[in-house]
Design an enzyme around this catalytic site. Structure first.
Site, PDB file in Angstrom:
ATOM      1  N   TYR A 195      87.163  57.074   9.287  1.00 31.87           N
ATOM      2  CA  TYR A 195      87.258  57.075   7.830  1.00 31.87           C
ATOM      3  C   TYR A 195      87.053  58.520   7.376  1.00 31.87           C
ATOM      4  CZ  TYR A 195      86.801  51.963   7.774  1.00 31.87           C
ATOM      5  OH  TYR A 195      86.997  50.611   7.947  1.00 31.87           O
ATOM      6  N   PRO A 234      90.619  47.484   0.545  1.00 35.67           N
ATOM      7  CA  PRO A 234      90.557  47.389   2.011  1.00 35.67           C
ATOM      8  C   PRO A 234      89.553  48.332   2.650  1.00 35.67           C
ATOM      9  CG  PRO A 234      92.515  48.594   1.327  1.00 35.67           C
ATOM     10  CD  PRO A 234      91.888  48.062   0.074  1.00 35.67           C
ATOM     11  N   HIS A 275      84.563  46.973  18.909  1.00 31.71           N
ATOM     12  CA  HIS A 275      84.141  48.289  18.429  1.00 31.71           C
ATOM     13  C   HIS A 275      82.643  48.262  18.119  1.00 31.71           C
ATOM     14  CE1 HIS A 275      88.217  50.221  17.132  1.00 31.71           C
ATOM     15  NE2 HIS A 275      88.284  49.620  18.303  1.00 31.71           N
ATOM     16  N   TYR A 322      78.842  46.697   6.970  1.00 26.92           N
ATOM     17  CA  TYR A 322      80.135  46.784   7.637  1.00 26.92           C
ATOM     18  C   TYR A 322      80.308  45.657   8.659  1.00 26.92           C
ATOM     19  CZ  TYR A 322      84.318  49.010   9.553  1.00 26.92           C
ATOM     20  OH  TYR A 322      85.607  49.271   9.929  1.00 26.92           O
ATOM     21  N   LYS A 367      86.838  43.849   4.244  1.00 22.76           N
ATOM     22  CA  LYS A 367      86.154  42.600   3.893  1.00 22.76           C
ATOM     23  C   LYS A 367      87.074  41.453   3.487  1.00 22.76           C
ATOM     24  CE  LYS A 367      82.258  44.117   4.875  1.00 22.76           C
ATOM     25  NZ  LYS A 367      81.874  43.731   6.234  1.00 22.76           N
TER      26      LYS A 367
END
Length: 390
Positions: A201, A293, A72, A385, A297
């Site tokens: 998200y 979550p 991704h 991220y 991480k």
């Protein structure tokens, strides 16, 4: 029995540490209180940073990941009915993440350990850690009605939040930090194509939602729910209807549904214990820290802990230097707290809190709008991220 390093726990961190140590000729014995089948039956997330992928390659466990994992280059922030794509690859100079389930990581590492011939002892009862504050630690356990002893040089506590390793340390030697969030994630797995090729998200006045996947035919979806909710109260139909409400219209229309084959509610918490070394005992992964979550991480922090401990143990046995082991706790915690900050921030920005008023809602919306409009803000999000260096 005797070994150089006794590893408590056969989740990804314990298995990864064992495989890395095997590559440099350091002997390990691995102990777990449950069966391999139980471990492989646990459903966990699977967004891997480049650093975690490199460690799996170094351990000789990356072949299937590269064949089946989904690369991704970005993800979507959805709010106010719109999508804003975070271009991970472009904003970080070519970094990306790999979607590959934690269960599959564990399966690959188990297969590698079996092939290496290293000893793993499952369904070990009454595991007890002894004398780790002295020069000759050992571990005892019971199996098949017999008590057994493993003498070792070091003990790696990779047995999770509820494991015996952290509980073996006197409470006076620990300092713990914890934040309990007033909501959980209701997660659903279904054999259906994901609604988007990248993660979504979603921020919504009704609560957070996440659209993820395990493959291009298996989807993992989450919605924020009250900690008082029960899975039984959520039929598949109710879940899909609520998920659609929280997504932008074009995603809601594209969403395809199927019967779930796993559904569960996970509470959210942040937890850190300091230090992570006690004599010859080292805490690794969830034994020392938990993150929400939201920032993906948990597994990645366990991997960086393994990296620091592996380097310290290799230096100890190769060079006779204990400098790396002395520095383990400080190095691991420096990265842990940065990841805790990022996960806390993402959780705070994307979720609906019970005590929020109109002002707090506007602050979240302003923060998200700033992310969408500022390359600097998007870059900071992307850098965290994909994972800070270790």
């Amino acid at each position: 029995m005797r070994t150089q390093v006794a590893i408590i726990g056969s989740g990804p961190s314990g298995l990864l540490l064992g495989q890395l140590l095997a590559t440099v000729g350091i002997e390990t014995i691995l102990l777990d209180r449950v069966s391999p089948e139980y471990i492989l039956g646990r459903i966990r997330a699977g967004v891997l940073e480049d650093g975690a992928v490199r460690l799996l390659d170094q351990a000789g466990a990356g072949a299937r990941l590269h064949a089946e994992g989904l690369i991704h280059d970005g993800f979507s922030l959805a709010f106010s009915g719109q999508d804003h794509r975070i271009d991970l690859h472009g904003l970080t100079g070519g970094k990306r993440v790999t979607v590959y389930g934690q269960t599959e990581v564990t399966r690959d590492l188990m297969a590698g350990r079996a092939q290496s011939g290293a000893l793993s002892i499952y369904e070990a009862e009454a595991v007890t850690l002894h004398d780790f504050d002295r020069d000759a630690p050992y571990v005892t356990y019971q199996k098949d009605g017999q008590t057994h002893r493993i003498d070792c040089d070091f003990i790696a506590g990779c047995d999770g939040f509820h494991g015996v390793s952290r509980k073996s340390v006197p409470e006076t030697a620990l300092r713990t930090f914890e934040k309990i969030y007033p909501f959980g994630w209701l997660g659903l797995l279904a054999e259906v194509a994901p609604v988007s090729p990248e993660l979504i998200y979603a921020h919504h006045p009704r609560g957070f939602a996440l659209c993820s996947m395990r493959s291009m035919t298996r989807s993992r979806y989450y919605i924020q729910c009250s900690v008082d909710e029960t899975v039984d109260a959520w039929s598949d139909e109710r879940f899909w209807d609520e998920l659609r409400r929280r997504l932008p219209a074009h995603h809601a229309e594209a969403l395809r549904t199927a019967p779930s084959f796993e559904k569960s509610i996970a509470p959210l918490r942040s937890f850190v214990t300091e230090p992570m070394r006690f004599g010859r005992l080292f805490l690794v992964g969830d034994a020392a820290h938990i993150v929400p979550p939201t920032g993906a991480k948990g597994l990645n922090l366990a991997a960086s802990d393994v990296h620091y401990l592996f380097e310290g143990l290799r230096e100890q046995y190769r060079d006779g230097s204990g400098a790396g082991l002395e520095a383990y706790s400080a190095k691991a915690l420096a990265r842990i707290w940065k990841a805790e900050r990022f996960s806390w921030w993402m959780t705070s920005v994307l979720h609906r809190f019970p005590t929020m008023g109109d002002f707090d809602q506007r602050m979240q919306e302003a923060e998200l709008a700033y992310l969408a409009q500022s390359q600097a803000a998007s870059t900071a999000l992307a850098e965290n991220y994909v994972g800070l260096p270790f």
